[in-house]
Scaffold this motif. Structure first.
Motif, PDB file in Angstrom:
ATOM      1  N   THR A   1       0.797  -1.114  -0.350  1.00 54.72           N
ATOM      2  CA  THR A   1      -0.032  -0.069   0.141  1.00 54.72           C
ATOM      3  C   THR A   1       1.316   1.760   0.082  1.00 54.72           C
ATOM      4  O   THR A   1       0.881   2.279  -1.137  1.00 54.72           O
ATOM      5  CB  THR A   1      -0.978  -0.177   0.527  1.00 54.72           C
ATOM      6  OG1 THR A   1      -2.182  -1.025   1.171  1.00 54.72           O
ATOM      7  CG2 THR A   1      -1.774   1.088   1.295  1.00 54.72           C
ATOM      8  N   PHE A   2       2.239   0.902   1.047  1.00 54.30           N
ATOM      9  CA  PHE A   2       2.927   2.215   0.622  1.00 54.30           C
ATOM     10  C   PHE A   2       3.141   2.904  -0.334  1.00 54.30           C
ATOM     11  O   PHE A   2       3.891   4.298  -1.202  1.00 54.30           O
ATOM     12  CB  PHE A   2       3.868   2.308   2.358  1.00 54.30           C
ATOM     13  CG  PHE A   2       4.806   3.163   2.387  1.00 54.30           C
ATOM     14  CD1 PHE A   2       4.219   4.295   2.867  1.00 54.30           C
ATOM     15  CD2 PHE A   2       5.841   3.171   1.868  1.00 54.30           C
ATOM     16  CE1 PHE A   2       5.264   5.050   2.489  1.00 54.30           C
ATOM     17  CE2 PHE A   2       6.776   4.541   2.106  1.00 54.30           C
ATOM     18  CZ  PHE A   2       7.199   5.427   2.153  1.00 54.30           C
ATOM     19  N   GLY A   3       3.883   1.686  -1.351  1.00 49.34           N
ATOM     20  CA  GLY A   3       4.372   1.874  -2.603  1.00 49.34           C
ATOM     21  C   GLY A   3       3.611   1.756  -3.429  1.00 49.34           C
ATOM     22  O   GLY A   3       4.340   3.349  -4.056  1.00 49.34           O
ATOM     23  N   ASN A   4       2.029   2.154  -3.545  1.00 45.95           N
ATOM     24  CA  ASN A   4       1.038   2.527  -4.273  1.00 45.95           C
ATOM     25  C   ASN A   4       1.342   3.924  -3.602  1.00 45.95           C
ATOM     26  O   ASN A   4       0.924   4.747  -5.143  1.00 45.95           O
ATOM     27  CB  ASN A   4      -0.100   1.352  -4.462  1.00 45.95           C
ATOM     28  CG  ASN A   4      -0.304   0.139  -4.806  1.00 45.95           C
ATOM     29  OD1 ASN A   4       0.915  -0.027  -5.723  1.00 45.95           O
ATOM     30  ND2 ASN A   4      -1.146  -0.452  -4.439  1.00 45.95           N
ATOM     31  N   MET A   5       1.188   4.191  -2.910  1.00 41.31           N
ATOM     32  CA  MET A   5       0.880   5.827  -2.461  1.00 41.31           C
ATOM     33  C   MET A   5       2.248   6.040  -2.460  1.00 41.31           C
ATOM     34  O   MET A   5       1.838   7.673  -3.647  1.00 41.31           O
ATOM     35  CB  MET A   5       0.879   5.160  -1.020  1.00 41.31           C
ATOM     36  CG  MET A   5      -0.629   5.180  -0.372  1.00 41.31           C
ATOM     37  SD  MET A   5      -1.325   5.170   1.570  1.00 41.31           S
ATOM     38  CE  MET A   5       0.127   7.081   2.208  1.00 41.31           C
ATOM     39  N   LEU A   6       3.345   6.281  -2.514  1.00 41.36           N
ATOM     40  CA  LEU A   6       4.597   6.596  -3.484  1.00 41.36           C
ATOM     41  C   LEU A   6       4.389   6.681  -5.097  1.00 41.36           C
ATOM     42  O   LEU A   6       4.943   7.845  -5.752  1.00 41.36           O
ATOM     43  CB  LEU A   6       5.729   5.776  -3.088  1.00 41.36           C
ATOM     44  CG  LEU A   6       6.150   5.690  -1.733  1.00 41.36           C
ATOM     45  CD1 LEU A   6       7.378   5.765  -1.784  1.00 41.36           C
ATOM     46  CD2 LEU A   6       6.224   7.143  -1.082  1.00 41.36           C
ATOM     47  N   SER A   7       4.215   5.747  -5.388  1.00 42.62           N
ATOM     48  CA  SER A   7       4.150   5.328  -7.069  1.00 42.62           C
ATOM     49  C   SER A   7       2.919   6.196  -8.051  1.00 42.62           C
ATOM     50  O   SER A   7       3.127   6.507  -8.719  1.00 42.62           O
ATOM     51  CB  SER A   7       3.939   3.908  -7.966  1.00 42.62           C
ATOM     52  OG  SER A   7       2.807   3.361  -7.591  1.00 42.62           O
ATOM     53  N   GLY A   8       1.362   6.641  -6.772  1.00 41.72           N
ATOM     54  CA  GLY A   8       0.074   7.062  -7.285  1.00 41.72           C
ATOM     55  C   GLY A   8      -0.658   6.287  -8.124  1.00 41.72           C
ATOM     56  O   GLY A   8      -1.076   6.158  -9.118  1.00 41.72           O
ATOM     57  N   ASP A   9       0.287   4.857  -8.421  1.00 42.87           N
ATOM     58  CA  ASP A   9      -1.281   3.641  -8.488  1.00 42.87           C
ATOM     59  C   ASP A   9      -0.889   2.490  -8.555  1.00 42.87           C
ATOM     60  O   ASP A   9      -0.815   2.915  -7.263  1.00 42.87           O
ATOM     61  CB  ASP A   9      -0.102   3.426 -10.240  1.00 42.87           C
ATOM     62  CG  ASP A   9       0.918   3.311 -10.598  1.00 42.87           C
ATOM     63  OD1 ASP A   9       1.423   2.462  -8.852  1.00 42.87           O
ATOM     64  OD2 ASP A   9       1.607   2.947 -11.618  1.00 42.87           O
ATOM     65  N   SER A  10      -1.929   1.565  -8.820  1.00 39.11           N
ATOM     66  CA  SER A  10      -1.153   0.523  -8.186  1.00 39.11           C
ATOM     67  C   SER A  10      -0.817  -1.001  -9.133  1.00 39.11           C
ATOM     68  O   SER A  10      -1.140  -2.185  -9.012  1.00 39.11           O
ATOM     69  CB  SER A  10      -3.441  -0.637  -8.570  1.00 39.11           C
ATOM     70  OG  SER A  10      -3.661  -0.177  -9.471  1.00 39.11           O
ATOM     71  N   THR A  11       0.222  -0.315  -8.399  1.00 44.52           N
ATOM     72  CA  THR A  11       1.592  -1.314  -9.394  1.00 44.52           C
ATOM     73  C   THR A  11       1.408  -2.787  -8.904  1.00 44.52           C
ATOM     74  O   THR A  11       1.604  -4.282  -8.827  1.00 44.52           O
ATOM     75  CB  THR A  11       3.142  -1.165  -9.549  1.00 44.52           C
ATOM     76  OG1 THR A  11       3.628   0.533 -10.258  1.00 44.52           O
ATOM     77  CG2 THR A  11       3.915  -1.812  -9.484  1.00 44.52           C
ATOM     78  N   PHE A  12       1.631  -2.584  -7.147  1.00 44.78           N
ATOM     79  CA  PHE A  12       1.804  -3.615  -6.072  1.00 44.78           C
ATOM     80  C   PHE A  12       0.792  -4.388  -5.911  1.00 44.78           C
ATOM     81  O   PHE A  12      -0.935  -3.544  -5.167  1.00 44.78           O
ATOM     82  CB  PHE A  12       2.388  -3.270  -5.318  1.00 44.78           C
ATOM     83  CG  PHE A  12       4.049  -2.843  -5.073  1.00 44.78           C
ATOM     84  CD1 PHE A  12       5.451  -3.615  -5.743  1.00 44.78           C
ATOM     85  CD2 PHE A  12       4.724  -1.586  -5.066  1.00 44.78           C
ATOM     86  CE1 PHE A  12       6.161  -3.206  -5.868  1.00 44.78           C
ATOM     87  CE2 PHE A  12       5.698  -0.962  -5.676  1.00 44.78           C
ATOM     88  CZ  PHE A  12       6.458  -1.595  -6.327  1.00 44.78           C
ATOM     89  N   ALA A  13       0.136  -5.565  -5.830  1.00 41.27           N
ATOM     90  CA  ALA A  13      -1.168  -5.782  -5.650  1.00 41.27           C
ATOM     91  C   ALA A  13      -1.154  -5.936  -3.880  1.00 41.27           C
ATOM     92  O   ALA A  13      -0.543  -5.803  -2.694  1.00 41.27           O
ATOM     93  CB  ALA A  13      -0.934  -7.405  -5.623  1.00 41.27           C
ATOM     94  N   VAL A  14      -2.111  -5.548  -3.523  1.00 35.89           N
ATOM     95  CA  VAL A  14      -2.639  -5.540  -1.707  1.00 35.89           C
ATOM     96  C   VAL A  14      -4.053  -6.143  -1.100  1.00 35.89           C
ATOM     97  O   VAL A  14      -4.749  -6.678  -2.249  1.00 35.89           O
ATOM     98  CB  VAL A  14      -3.469  -3.668  -1.326  1.00 35.89           C
ATOM     99  CG1 VAL A  14      -2.084  -2.849  -1.467  1.00 35.89           C
ATOM    100  CG2 VAL A  14      -4.440  -3.685  -2.569  1.00 35.89           C
ATOM    101  N   GLY A  15      -4.318  -6.684  -0.341  1.00 39.15           N
ATOM    102  CA  GLY A  15      -5.226  -7.604  -0.047  1.00 39.15           C
ATOM    103  C   GLY A  15      -5.970  -6.923   0.667  1.00 39.15           C
ATOM    104  O   GLY A  15      -6.014  -5.508   1.075  1.00 39.15           O
ATOM    105  N   GLU A  16      -6.465  -7.545   1.218  1.00 36.69           N
ATOM    106  CA  GLU A  16      -8.321  -6.920   2.268  1.00 36.69           C
ATOM    107  C   GLU A  16      -7.664  -7.166   4.028  1.00 36.69           C
ATOM    108  O   GLU A  16      -8.575  -6.573   4.782  1.00 36.69           O
ATOM    109  CB  GLU A  16      -9.361  -6.858   1.862  1.00 36.69           C
ATOM    110  CG  GLU A  16      -9.972  -6.533   0.818  1.00 36.69           C
ATOM    111  CD  GLU A  16      -9.980  -4.677   0.168  1.00 36.69           C
ATOM    112  OE1 GLU A  16     -10.571  -4.527   1.282  1.00 36.69           O
ATOM    113  OE2 GLU A  16      -9.899  -4.595  -0.289  1.00 36.69           O
ATOM    114  N   ASN A  17      -7.130  -7.356   3.929  1.00 37.63           N
ATOM    115  CA  ASN A  17      -6.901  -8.397   5.542  1.00 37.63           C
ATOM    116  C   ASN A  17      -5.360  -7.905   6.275  1.00 37.63           C
ATOM    117  O   ASN A  17      -4.400  -7.794   5.161  1.00 37.63           O
ATOM    118  CB  ASN A  17      -7.432  -9.567   5.666  1.00 37.63           C
ATOM    119  CG  ASN A  17      -7.243 -10.885   4.776  1.00 37.63           C
ATOM    120  OD1 ASN A  17      -6.064 -10.910   4.179  1.00 37.63           O
ATOM    121  ND2 ASN A  17      -7.963 -10.961   4.709  1.00 37.63           N
ATOM    122  N   MET A  18      -5.163  -9.178   7.480  1.00 35.39           N
ATOM    123  CA  MET A  18      -3.385  -9.382   6.997  1.00 35.39           C
ATOM    124  C   MET A  18      -2.709 -10.369   6.501  1.00 35.39           C
ATOM    125  O   MET A  18      -1.771 -10.621   7.054  1.00 35.39           O
ATOM    126  CB  MET A  18      -2.994  -9.363   8.973  1.00 35.39           C
ATOM    127  CG  MET A  18      -3.814  -8.318  10.250  1.00 35.39           C
ATOM    128  SD  MET A  18      -3.240  -6.670   9.174  1.00 35.39           S
ATOM    129  CE  MET A  18      -1.767  -6.520  11.062  1.00 35.39           C
TER     130      MET A  18
END
Length: 70
Positions: free
Chosen positions: A20-37
């Motif tokens: 999520t942090f990587g996506n915030m830096l890049s401004g897109d959704s390059t890295f997959a993120v999940g809904e839980n831990m």
């Protein structure tokens, strides 16, 4: 003049928000993120970004302690 890139490696425990942090830096959704831990990232992935005229290569890594990574 040769442009250089700084390297940023996102390292941390499973589910803490590295992708999520990587996506915030890049401004897109390059890295997959999940809904839980649960860990979603199973392999190292990367993207190139430019912030304030500085070039970075951002590496997203599997979470420390994720035993499902091969």
């Amino acid at each position: 003049m040769v442009e250089t890139s700084q390297i940023l490696v996102l390292i941390g425990c499973v589910g803490v928000g590295k992708s999520t942090f990587g996506n915030m830096l890049s401004g897109d959704s390059t890295f997959a993120v999940g809904e839980n831990m649960d860990g979603i990232t199973k392999t190292i992935t990367s993207t190139s970004i430019t912030l304030n005229e500085n070039n970075f290569i951002v590496f997203d890594t599997p979470g420390v302690g994720d035993w499902d990574v091969t």
